[in-house]
Every structure is written in C-alpha cells, then in structure tokens.
Scaffold this active site. Structure first.
Site, short mmCIF file in Angstrom:
data_model
loop_
_atom_site.label_atom_id
_atom_site.label_comp_id
_atom_site.label_asym_id
_atom_site.label_seq_id
_atom_site.Cartn_x
_atom_site.Cartn_y
_atom_site.Cartn_z
N GLU A 28 102.27 -8.50 -29.30
CA GLU A 28 101.19 -7.77 -28.62
C GLU A 28 100.81 -6.53 -29.43
O GLU A 28 101.66 -5.69 -29.72
CB GLU A 28 101.64 -7.37 -27.21
CG GLU A 28 101.87 -8.59 -26.31
CD GLU A 28 102.80 -8.31 -25.13
OE1 GLU A 28 102.97 -7.15 -24.75
OE2 GLU A 28 103.37 -9.29 -24.60
N SER A 58 102.16 -12.34 -23.19
CA SER A 58 103.10 -13.31 -22.66
C SER A 58 104.30 -13.33 -23.58
O SER A 58 104.27 -13.93 -24.65
CB SER A 58 102.45 -14.71 -22.61
OG SER A 58 103.45 -15.69 -22.35
N GLU A 59 105.32 -12.65 -23.18
CA GLU A 59 106.53 -12.61 -24.00
C GLU A 59 107.10 -14.02 -24.09
O GLU A 59 107.63 -14.41 -25.13
CB GLU A 59 107.54 -11.62 -23.42
CG GLU A 59 107.15 -10.15 -23.59
CD GLU A 59 106.05 -9.69 -22.64
OE1 GLU A 59 105.76 -10.43 -21.67
OE2 GLU A 59 105.48 -8.61 -22.87
N GLN A 81 107.01 -5.68 -27.18
CA GLN A 81 106.52 -4.29 -27.25
C GLN A 81 107.57 -3.27 -26.81
O GLN A 81 107.69 -2.21 -27.41
CB GLN A 81 105.24 -4.17 -26.42
CG GLN A 81 104.40 -2.99 -26.83
CD GLN A 81 102.96 -3.14 -26.35
OE1 GLN A 81 102.65 -2.85 -25.21
NE2 GLN A 81 102.10 -3.61 -27.23
N PHE A 82 108.33 -3.60 -25.78
CA PHE A 82 109.47 -2.78 -25.36
C PHE A 82 110.56 -3.76 -24.93
O PHE A 82 110.25 -4.78 -24.30
CB PHE A 82 109.11 -1.89 -24.16
CG PHE A 82 108.29 -0.69 -24.53
CD1 PHE A 82 108.90 0.53 -24.85
CD2 PHE A 82 106.91 -0.76 -24.58
CE1 PHE A 82 108.14 1.64 -25.19
CE2 PHE A 82 106.14 0.35 -24.93
CZ PHE A 82 106.75 1.55 -25.24
N ALA A 83 111.81 -3.43 -25.21
CA ALA A 83 112.92 -4.32 -24.82
C ALA A 83 112.88 -4.60 -23.32
O ALA A 83 113.28 -5.67 -22.87
CB ALA A 83 114.25 -3.71 -25.22
N ASP A 84 112.37 -3.65 -22.56
CA ASP A 84 112.27 -3.79 -21.10
C ASP A 84 111.37 -4.96 -20.70
O ASP A 84 111.38 -5.36 -19.54
CB ASP A 84 111.69 -2.50 -20.53
CG ASP A 84 112.31 -1.26 -21.14
OD1 ASP A 84 112.94 -0.51 -20.42
OD2 ASP A 84 112.16 -1.05 -22.37
N TYR A 85 110.59 -5.46 -21.65
CA TYR A 85 109.65 -6.55 -21.33
C TYR A 85 110.08 -7.88 -21.93
O TYR A 85 109.28 -8.82 -22.01
CB TYR A 85 108.24 -6.18 -21.82
CG TYR A 85 107.75 -4.87 -21.26
CD1 TYR A 85 108.03 -4.51 -19.94
CD2 TYR A 85 107.02 -3.98 -22.03
CE1 TYR A 85 107.61 -3.30 -19.41
CE2 TYR A 85 106.59 -2.76 -21.50
CZ TYR A 85 106.90 -2.44 -20.20
OH TYR A 85 106.48 -1.23 -19.68
N HIS A 128 110.71 1.69 -19.99
CA HIS A 128 110.54 1.94 -21.43
C HIS A 128 111.81 2.56 -21.99
O HIS A 128 111.76 3.35 -22.93
CB HIS A 128 109.37 2.89 -21.69
CG HIS A 128 108.06 2.42 -21.17
ND1 HIS A 128 107.67 2.61 -19.88
CD2 HIS A 128 107.05 1.77 -21.78
CE1 HIS A 128 106.46 2.11 -19.69
NE2 HIS A 128 106.05 1.58 -20.83
#
Ligand code: TPP
Ligand code: TPP
Ligand code: MG
Ligand code: MG
Lengths: 336, 411, 411, 336
Positions: A28, A58-59, A81-85, A128
């Site tokens: 992304e 869409s991860e 984009q972030f490990a959280d996602y 984040h």
C-alpha cells in the site's frame, strides 16, 4: 556512508532489485509515493511500475498474491504499512507461506519477504505500536528478523531477500531516524551522527540466525532486540551495572550458542521486549535459558516487557518499558 | 493450431494526474441534477441496476432542488444541515491547528465531505447504530453530541471518555449511535451487519449503518459484510464513501478502473446506487430511502457517496507530493457547504451576510467548546487520564496477572 | 412523520428440499442448448452482462452439439475426454473403496462434476498453472499425470511425492501445472492471481487458473482475488464450481439467493459467464475462450460452472442426513459422462458396447495403477514415508533447533 | 448422566439457550446439520432458525458479525469448524473483540464465545490437527479455555457463555468420544464408561481461571491441558513416577497459585502440550514457573510438545507427544 534506517532499507531494496530482476516490491502506497515511511522511495521511478507498485488495501491480497508470485519463481518483497495491520494476511502467512515447501514435498517453495514497521514510541496508540513477533515465531516454517540499526537493517534485509523461505522482517519504526533509548523527553541523536548509521554502500548480507553482543559485561546478560537494544544499553549504563547485552537480530532461527555462552558466564539473565508479556518471545527465551543454563543461574530469569494490555495512546510512556523500568529490574536481579 | 501469443505485461492503474499535471475530470461523467429516477422501496437490485452507474443529484448549478429525490426537507432542516456542516468544518480547522500547536498527536479532517455524514445522520432515528470510519465526525455533530466531548477525546485529556487509550478522532459514543472507531480499516463493516442481524433476531426496529472508504472496499471485511447482508437480508445501509483517494492511491486502485463501487452490490442482489456526496439534499434523500428499506424488512442497500477528500489524508501526509495542485478546486461536484448555502439563498431563506454571521457564531461555539475541553487538559499539558487506566477494562474484572502487573507498574 | 415499522426478523436461507421432501428443481431456469451467444474475445463485462445470468450449453437433449459454442473439438478429442471422465470416475470409486477398506484415512470424490476439470484441462497449455481445490483431480487425469502417483499420495506411502505429510487428495504436481492443494478453503484463489501477475511481470505467455467452490466464494480470498485480478488485469481464469452444495448448506447460503456467482464479477468489470458444468463441450469451449482472453492480455474472466455434487462431501459425511433422497437423480443437467457418451453415439462414433468395453478397460487400468501403488504401501500397511521427513523441508536448510528436535525424536 | 464430550457441549448450549434468549448460536453447518461434530445438533429444531443457524464459509464474517451482535446486546456462541480455520477471523478476534471494551472505555463490550475443535490424533494432517492456543494467550483481552472431559466441558462452556468478555473455547476433538491417552493402537474407553463422563444434567458452571489437580503426587509436577491430561496420566503410571498432574483448564487467566504450590512441593516441573514448541504456551508456563519457584527447582523445567514442524498426516504418531515421549522426559527430569 551515514544513512538513516529508512535510507539503509531503501538502499538494500535498490541493490537487490538492481542485482536480480526477479525481485518485485509492492504494498500500500509503496509505488508512486514510496511508502508512508519512504522506505521504497525512488524504486518505482528507477525500476518501473512492473517491479515496484502500489497495491489495494488488502493485506490478504498482498501476501496471497506474493505467495503466488513466489511460487512462479519471482521474489516478492512486500510491505505491510504497519505491523498492526498484518492480521488480515495472517491466514495466508501461517497456513500457506509457512507450510508450502513442506506440504508440497519441496515441489513449490515460497521465497518471500514481508516487511513491516513495528513497535511503539510514536504516539500511535493501539493500531500503530504493536510488536507481534511472537505470533510469527510460534509458526513453523517462518523466519523472523528484527534489526536495531541501519547497518544491520541493510545486511539483514539483503540476507532475508536471498533466503529461500518466507521471512518476516519487523522494522522498529521508532529507530527509523535515530537510536531511540527510551528517554522520550530528550532529543534523539540522528543516525547521521551515530556510528551504526555508517553503512557500507556495497551489497553485503548479515547472516540470519546470528546474534550480536553489543555490550560486553560480566554481571548479567540482557537478551533483547529492536528498539529495546538501545533502551537496554542506556538502562545498564544508568544503573551502573556491568551487563552483557545481546542483540538477537533474528528470533527464528535463534542464536542459542551466543545466548548460552553469555548466560553461563554471567549467571543472570534479563529479557527485554516491547510486546505484551504473556506468551511473548521473552517466554521462549526464558524457557530456553533456564533449561540450557539451569545450573549456572544465580537468579530467576526476568522479563521486562510491555504490559498485558492494549498499547495506550496518552499513557504511552507508562506502557513502554523504558530505561527506568529496565534499570530497576536489572538492580533487582543483581540483588538476588 | 493455437495462434502465437505476445508476452504478457502487468497493468498498474494510475490516476489521470499527478503533481505537475493539469487536473482533468473531463472523463468523469456527471448526470444532470434531477435526472435520476426514484425507485419504489421494494425495487429489486436488478430493476434499478442503472442507478449504480448514474448519480442521484438534487441541487442543480443554480442552486435549485430538482427531480424526484427533492422535496423532503423543511427550511429549518436545511438551515440546521448547513449549520452542522459549518460546525464540522470549523471544528476540523480548529483541531487541525491544535494538532499543529502540539496539543495532540494526530488529526484527520472531513474537509469537502461534510454533507455525507451530516445529511445522512438526519435520516436516522435515535437507537440506530452507525459503524463509522474516521471521516464521519458529522454523524456526531449532526446528532447533537457535544463538541467538547469530541475534543476531550482528541486531546486524550482527563475527561476523555475513552481514557486516553486511543489516538485522536477514534470516538466512541454508544448513546449517540456511534460505534467505537477502529484503526483497522474495514473491520466495522461486517460488525455493522452483525449488529443489524441482532436487531432482526431480537425483533427490534432499529437499523445499522456501515461506513467504509473507497480504498478500504478492498478489505476482506467488505466482502464478508456483503455476503452476510445479502444472505440474512440484514437491516443495514452499506455506505461507501468514494472520496477519490486512499492515502496516495486513487480510487481506481481499489476499483480496477471498471464498474463502480456501487456495482459491487449487484453480485449479491443488493439494491445499489450512487449519490452526489456533495449535495446535502441528495444524500439525505437517498439515506432516508435506504433507511426506510432496511426498517421495512427489505434488507440492505449499498450507497456509494461520490465526493472528494479536499484535505490531506491525515496530519501525517502532505498531499502535494502525490496529487496535482488544484485538483481539489477542479473537482466538479463543488463544495457541499457552498452548494447548500446557494440553495438557501436561492430559496430566499439565506444571504451572504447571514452566512458570514453564522460563520462567526459557529467559530465562537467551537472556540468555547475548545476552551472548555482544554480546561480538562491536552495531550501535552494539564490534566490527563490516569496511568491506572491502562490496566482497567482489559477485562470486565481485572484478572490476577494484571493486578500484579499494575502493582509492578506502581499505580 | 415517520410511519410505524414492524419488528424486524432474520431471514435464513434454506434449500427447497431437505430429507423427506420431494426434490424439486422446477425453479431452476435452464436455457436451451445452443441459445447462448458467443461474444468476441475482447467483449467488455458490460456488453456480455446477460451471460452471467444465462448458461452456455452445447449438448442438447438429443445429444447434438448446437450453437455458436459448438464445433471446437475433433472426434479423437471427444473420445479422449470421455475416457478421462471415465477414468476419473473409476479412480474415485476405487479410492472410495480403498478408504472404506482402511487403506487410507479419508477421500473426496468428484462424482457428477467430472466434465468441469477434465474438459477445462484440455483448453490449457503446458506451463499454465492451475490452483485447484480438492475436487479437480480431473486436471491431473486429463493432463496425463500418472494415476499411480495420485494413489501414492492418497495412501501416504513410501512413494508419496509429498512424503505422507498431507491428507489424501492434497496433491502437488508442479510439472503438471497443478499447485499444491491447501486444506484451507479459498487461499489458492488469490495465489492464482499472484502467479498470473508474476507471469505478466516476467513477460511470459503462461496463464493461471483459479478454482473455488460455491460455498467458498464467501471467503476473503475470493474477494482479494477479484480485486487484484481486476486492478492488474491479471491473466487468470477464475472458476467457481457451483455444485449446489457446500457441506450441508446449499448454494443459496453463499449466494444470498440473489444474482449468480458469475455476477460477482460485474462489480469488478470482469467478463463473467455461466456454463453447463455437465456438458463437456460447453466447458471446453468456454474454458478455451477465457484462456485465450487471458493469454491475449485481455485479463481475467470469471466462469461459474453449474454442476451438481452427486456424492457425499467427503468420506466423513452422510449426505442423506441433509439432502433429499433422489435429489441427485432429479438434477436437471444430467450426468456428464452419459451426455458425452450419447453425443458420440449420436455422431455414430461410439456405441453402448464400446462404452461397456471401455469401462472394463478403464477399470483394469485403475486397478493396475492401484496395485502398483499398493506395492509402495498404504497408510496402514507396507512401506511408508520416513519419520525423518517430518523435519525435512520445513525450511530449505534445517535450522539448529530442528536438528536438535529431530535428534530428540530419535530419527 | 453419562455423556460424551459432544453431548455435554450440546447440553450446555441447550441449557444456556433455554435460560437466556440473548444467546444465539451459529457457524458453518451448525444449523440444520447440527455441526460436523454434532455439537449443536437439535438446537435449531428446538430454538428456531433465529437462534441457531448456518453461516456462509467466512470465519471472518462469523466472528465479525458476532462482534456486532455482541455489541448490540446479544450473546453469540459461534463455532469455527476446525481451529485450523480460525486464521481468517484472526484480525477480528485480536484487533476487535479483544480490545473493544478497552478502546471504547467500556462504552461497548464484546461478550462472545468462539468454540473450535482443536488438537490432533485423528489423522487430520496439517489442517485438522492444530493447537493454536498460544496465538490467543498472547493477546490481551482474550480468555482461553480448554476442557479435558465432558464434565468440565459443560461447566466451562457455561462459564464462558456467562463471561462478559470474549472467550476462546478450544475443544480437544480427540476427546470428543473418550479419554484418549495416546495409545492409538488401543481402543479408547468411551466416556459412557468413564467417571468423568458423568455429567450433572442441571445448569452449573466451572469457574474460569481455576485449574484442577487430577493426580496428586510428590515427585514432579506436570502442567498440561486438553488431550494431554490423559496422556500425561498414562505416562506417569507407566513410568511409575509419583507425578502431580495439573489440568490447567483455563490458560488465561491462569491459576498460578495452584501451579506454584505444586511445583514448590515437588521441585520439578514438566510441561506437556500438543502445539509446536517455540513460543507455545509451554514457554509461558516455563517462564512463570522458573520465576516463581526458582529456589525450589531441582531440575530444569522441561517441555514435551509437538515438534516445530507442520502437523504431518502419515507420521502422526511420531509427531504427537504420546505417553512414551512424556514418560521418557519424566524419567530424565527425575534423574537430575
Ligand atoms: C487494515 C489496514 N491497512 C492499512 C491501514 C493504513 N491506512 C489508514 S487510512 C488508509 C487509506 C484509506 O483510504 P480510504 O478507504 O479511501 O478512506 P479515506 O481515508 O479516503 O476516507 C490506509 C491505507 C489501516 N489503517 N488498516
Ligand atoms: C477456511 C475453511 N473453513 C472451513 C473449512 C471446512 N470445509 C471443508 S470443505 C467445506 C465446504 C466447501 O464447499 P464448496 O466451496 O461449495 O466446495 P465443494 O466441497 O462443494 O466442492 C468446508 C466448510 C475449510 N476447509 N477451510
Ligand atoms: Mg478514500
Ligand atoms: Mg459446493
């Protein structure tokens, strides 16, 4: 040449893509924009839209498509984009990427790097700031890497790209611009002024599975990785304790030899990570150390970690295991 | 036997213009206001298929309300709507500035999209539940939620109803029909469907609304929501806010430069339509139509709100690095506040002077709320939520290991 | 102002008939063979929209091939196709029995759906890659993959190419264009799109095919695949095998009793059509059309194969507890083998006698393969894969902790 | 009354649904068919399609919709057909269900039970055999429960349903019909002939967070749960070791008091689980035990677990930590 961690990562991508046209980079906002942290800036312009491109949000799609590409024979390096996602892609990672070689008897393989900024310290709140490494280290078939400085970030990323298996590459985002030591009220030294910001411009790899002793000491061994490497160093200095600090760099496969030798020498072990405590990677480290160094231990192995709560926004510095909390635990362990 | 084939190549969608280019919306087909028909409430997806490729518009260039979707709202309601949008815009401006002043960590504004959430809210009833993203603050403002409370959240101060736990604008306001915002894109979409299913299971009359951005329609949750909504005929309005941009990628990245977001509903037999998201009257009319459908047991409706994200994605990005200068002003559907203002003036119910005066009033109101909120602290100064709060409400009752950790933390 | 609304209620789709009911397919609209038009290869999704609601059929009741989709295949190809389907059916029958005899743990058959995978395979070229589910064994059989190898896998014996690691029928055969089957439904769909994207990135001419069941279209992977395929115009054929049933739930559970699975493609601008999955000629023609599209750089096509799962879901369930007795024989599209056989007889190229003889030959062939496979062992007796193999190929190179664990295990 | 674990689970559903019409039950094949393991058989007929119904094949959708229902005020009890298929729902579980109460300041809550058959022993290969408990125990905000017999299955499930927070309820599928002890070549005793198959027909709860000592002993403490409770008992008997065996029943919150008291008494600790070793729940147990019982331990805490590989089909019994492997480790620990 001095580089930030972002520049080092970008440089690693650049060298890899230049050397091997099987390498494709996507995620992304990584194409035209060069990534929200700019880690892929310039790559699309240099290598074209076929080699570096934007992806829909869409991860699952990003990782799933990357697995297909890897099975074709390309080498995808994708950014979450972030490990959280990363969780929407979790099924593709654990059920597919991790097991493809094994389940197909080596018929299909999955050389794939999944990069993601991780960790806290940027007022990112619960979405984040997460450190999900233990969710990958539990899964057979994955390798998990976390660098703590630009020099290693480049070498480890190139090694991950060369690796024939899926590698989870966690980038401590709080270290992107400088070696944050947990003193959030003090300005950070930028990497440009730090010796670990010195990065060889040539292609080089830092082998996966090898830890680095970043501080030699006699009294206690600190096992840590990522941002906490810097926090631990500051904590040890401030506590005046002769700690040996090991930057694990790769969690799976783990450099147990280096760990064992150190703990057998010091007789004490403190583990430091940002992730929640229960079933964090610290649990595994503790289990390994007590089992392999049982008769050398003079004090219980101690974990200093994030609390078992979601990562808060306003109370960030009460959550983050900063130098004071680490130092206090070091002292406690020394008192046993 | 087979003909020879050329080497394949990858197609990567790119917006028509990027920085340095001249903004160009000439390929964007805009139906005239009043043109779109208004189907019966029980119209099938199939019978109103065309509406997913057209755009319901009520306000014409002259500021008149025309066509079958016009005529729902009384003058007072229009004035209230204008006020809501003005408040939201002023609120955004102040909070953006507060973020720049270091009073909080982050901010996301609704600039240019005010009509979508403000008008929609007025079509709902108390007790209905919205599952919003971070760009539907208008649901709260138009619903009468105190601005001061929103600011308390933004400041993570001592009066923050969510106790400093989340980043700014991640509001939660159950009593105002506003579900706790998640930082994870898409997740709320299927939850909204579940909430609506629960209402149906309970024999209730309440409905849910789901909100998602154009970019986020790519998420898995979007698909799950469409599947469940269509399978169980859930009483939910599924909104896609197509503001043309995700962060740096244009809507063609998620849409595949084909069909429309509204058309995604057709594969599920869900009646779907597009609406001019910058037209307060059109949004309200379409929202009411869809809400009535849901409430009448006719199931889900998919609405694509065609609008434009006039500001940056958040305070963390600079849109000039990926968007053409002037694209925002070239946006052909205009500004929602200007358009409603013109409409009221056309009706003889408003004037430039009253508007300017209203602007001052609104700004005073926002400033007063801000002052009150700042008395409770900001992220960086004054009163703040307790550090004990980290450990509270992880579970209803604090388990032993958290009590121990809290003690260790010294709170 | 608002009218009063009645309490809502939840709609839960149910099949028309369940055990004890009379099977009834009268509401299932079946277009006549030959009726469907054949669009140009570069037709847009929009221009061929109707084809997602119709069914391409070539073989009529009399066994004649009619209409614009007929005429592709030579007699030898038809005979080969019939043979492939007969082999697949005999193979299934033998393996089902082997499972009942305790020679392996589990089995899943393709009964009734043989035409789908067998005919499709003949439209592909060497080097193309299929991403199948567990019900496309016909891709291997029609592709000339040795039956004995399939059986070695089913038996998890010493010659199992995947070393006993997976449950029966989870084949992997890269050289035969057959991707490793996953037990997790749906995951292969987006992987197929990724593989196709890779082919395009590499400037290759190969295409991918993706396979999924009607029930599994609800998975997240299905959506991701459609998004990515449409965004990047990936050279992939997206197949949905609608065999009317998931395990105990009918296709209306995933479809929402509205539109069709093929219509899911429209929201993405993907040309989509339905085909009579029990009509070998129709499947082949549609497959070839879609494969040519992909190979010509025209991007993805979505094909819904309308067929019927004539057997149980797997050896673990008994369909009589959730399906009406006789539903299978009431299925209006008939049996794929019978239909192709009748066609060949109509053409004067086949006879009942030759068919019976072929059945014997086929069964002998399958038996011979089985004997050869059993010489390598079955799950419960004879030679088996090594226990060392548990630890091999978790990674390309065995890391220290696995070497240690293997030693601990004593291998 | 004697019940299988399946019957006990069904009975718990029945009683709960009868007592509280907020309880709704759904999942793949759970409605008309009553679940592939029959755990929900009869419920649709008794309580109607509004209270017990089939779901499309989307674990994400099942859990995501259930979260929405829970936030409305219902109490969903959902079934994931196999634990191996929970990953598509992982994001909804960890990012949403687990954090909803906390992130909304208690404004919204998520009372929700996610049931799933877990564990190996049925020749299910890598996609019908997994034990993913550690992937949940690492996540703050979730509770994780695993019963080992019909009596507990009922009581724990009813307690989970009463709980105001999301509970992950793992059902060891190998125990559905009888107390499998790892001797796969011997017939199992059916629950109908086993005292733990004796289930009170009334409504009762077994509190979450309380372990049970299933065998009292002096020499070594075995910490275990699920199927391994039975394997451990057999192993201890066969090895002739006076082991104290603790069935944890709930992993989060954990009954640390019972664990500590036992290990302080025996001075030795062996942890047994089916899941892969690295970062498994055994790592957490080991870390806790060595920290709280450091000065009482006479031997290193030892883990007997599944190997760090995918779960194999043909080699099931070489993977599964059966009585021989457990016994061997017990003996080793006793020799230290
Ligand atoms: C699962 C997930 N992936 C990525 C992100 C990072 N992210 C935050 S906002 C955003 C863009 C969203 O675009 P859109 O859906 O169009 O909404 P808009 O911002 O335009 O309202 C992205 C990629 C996220 N929050 N969650
Ligand atoms: C992610 C996931 N969820 C659930 C299952 C269990 N399961 C196996 S097959 C099946 C039904 C699939 O139905 P369909 O997609 O129609 O395929 P068919 O069996 O009819 O070919 C289910 C629910 C699974 N394998 N994977
Ligand atoms: Mg957008
Ligand atoms: Mg099916």
């Amino acid at each position: 040449m001095r580089m930030t961690m972002i520049e080092a990562i970008r440089n690693a991508h650049d060298l890899a893509m230049g050397a091997d046209d099987k390498i494709v980079v996507f995620g992304e906002d990584v194409g035209f924009f060069g990534g929200v942290f700019r880690c892929t800036a310039g790559l699309q312009e240099k290598y074209g839209k076929n080699r570096c491109f934007d992806a829909p949000i869409s991860e699952l799609g990003i990782v799933g498509a990357a697995i297909g590409m890897a099975s074709y024979g390309l080498k995808p390096v994708v950014e979450i984009q972030f490990a959280d996602y990363v969780y929407p892609a979790y099924d593709q990672i654990v059920s597919e990427a991790a097991r493809l070689r094994h389940r197909s008897g080596g018929d299909f393989t999955c050389p794939l790097v999944i990069r993601m900024p991780a960790g806290g310290g940027i007022f990112g709140g619960q979405t984040h700031s997460q450190s999900p490494e233990a969710l990958f280290t539990h899964v057979a078939g994955l390798k998990t890497v976390i660098p703590s400085n630009p020099r290693d970030a480049k070498g480890l990323l190139l090694a991950a790209i060369e690796d024939p298996d899926p590698v989870i590459f966690l980038e401590p985002k709080r270290l992107y611009n400088g070696p944050f030591d947990g003193h959030h009220d003090q300005p950070i030294v930028p990497w440009k002024k730090h010796e670990l910001g010195e990065v060889n411009e040539e292609y080089y790899t830092t082998p996966l599975g090898k830890a680095e002793i970043v501080r030699v000491g006699m009294d206690v061994t600190i096992l840590t990785y990522g941002t906490m490497v810097h926090v631990a160093q500051t904590a040890a200095s401030e506590a005046g304790i002769d700690a040996e600090i090991i930057d694990l760099r790769t969690l799976v496969p783990l450099d147990t030899d280096t760990i064992e030798a150190s703990v057998k020498k010091t007789g004490r072990c403190v583990i430091v990570h940002e992730a929640t405590k229960t079933c964090g990677f610290g649990a595994e480290l503790s289990a390994l150390v007590q089992s392999s160094c049982f008769f050398h231990l003079e004090a219980p192995v101690t974990r200093v970690t994030g609390w078992d709560t979601p990562y808060p926004h306003a109370q960030e510095w009460d959550y983050f295991p900063g130098p004071a909390r680490v130092a206090q635990n070091l002292k406690k362990v020394m008192e046993v | 036997m087979h003909k020879a084939f050329h080497p394949l190549s990858l197609h990567v969608p790119e917006p028509g213009c990027r920085p340095g280019d001249e903004p160009d919306f000439s390929e964007f087909v805009i139906p005239r206001a009043g043109e779109a028909r208004k189907p019966a409430h029980d119209a099938t997806a199939q019978s109103m298929r065309d509406m997913a490729f057209s755009i319901v518009r009520v306000l014409n260039k002259e500021g008149e309300a025309v066509g079958p979707w016009a005529g729902d709202l009384a003058i007072d309601q229009l004035k209230a709507g204008l006020r809501h949008m003005m408040v939201l815009r002023a609120f955004d401006a102040r909070m953006l500035m507060a973020q720049r002043q270091g009073k909080t960590s982050f901010y996301m504004q609704s600039l240019g999209e005010e009509a979508v959430s403000c008008a929609f809210r007025m079509a709902l009833k108390d007790g209905d539940m919205n599952f919003p993203t971070y760009r539907q603050g208008g649901l709260l403002i138009a619903g009468g939620y105190p601005m001061e409370m929103m600011m308390n959240q933004i400041y993570s101060n001592a009066a923050d109803p969510i106790k400093g736990r989340q980043m700014p604008i991640m509001y939660s306001a159950k009593d105002h029909g506003f579900f706790s915002i998640s930082g994870n894109l898409g997740t709320q979409y299927i939850q909204a469907v579940g909430w609506a299913m629960a209402s149906a299971i309970a024999g209730d009359t309440k409905i849910a609304t789901a909100w998602i951005g154009d970019g986020s329609t790519s998420t898995s949750d979007f698909h799950a929501a469409l599947v469940f909504a269509s399978t169980y005929h859930a009483p939910v309005v599924l909104n896609v806010v197509n503001n043309q941009w995700a962060i740096s990628t244009f809507q063609g990245m998620a849409r595949g430069e084909a069909a429309t977001f509204a058309a995604r509903g057709h594969g599920f037999g869900i009646p779907s339509l597009r609406v001019d998201g910058n037209d307060y009257l059109a949004v309200h009319a379409v929202a009411k139509w869809a809400a009535d459908r849901a409430r009448s047991g006719l199931g889900p409706t998919l609405i694509e709100h065609v609008t434009y994200r006039a500001g940056g994605h958040s305070t963390s990005d600079d849109p000039s690095s990926y968007r053409a200068k002037g694209e925002s002003s070239a946006w052909p559907l205009g500004d929602p506040i200007e358009r409603l203002k013109t409409h009221l003036i056309t009706l003889g119910e408003w004037s430039t002077e009253r508007h300017t005066q209203a602007e001052t009033e609104v700004m005073d109101e926002v400033r007063a709320a801000q002052k009150a909120a700042e008395a409770n602290g900001t992220l960086t100064s004054g009163k703040s939520p307790s550090s004990r709060d980290i450990f509270e409400e992880v579970y209803a009752e604090m388990p032993p290991h958290l009590i121990k950790q809290r003690q260790e933390a010294g709170y």
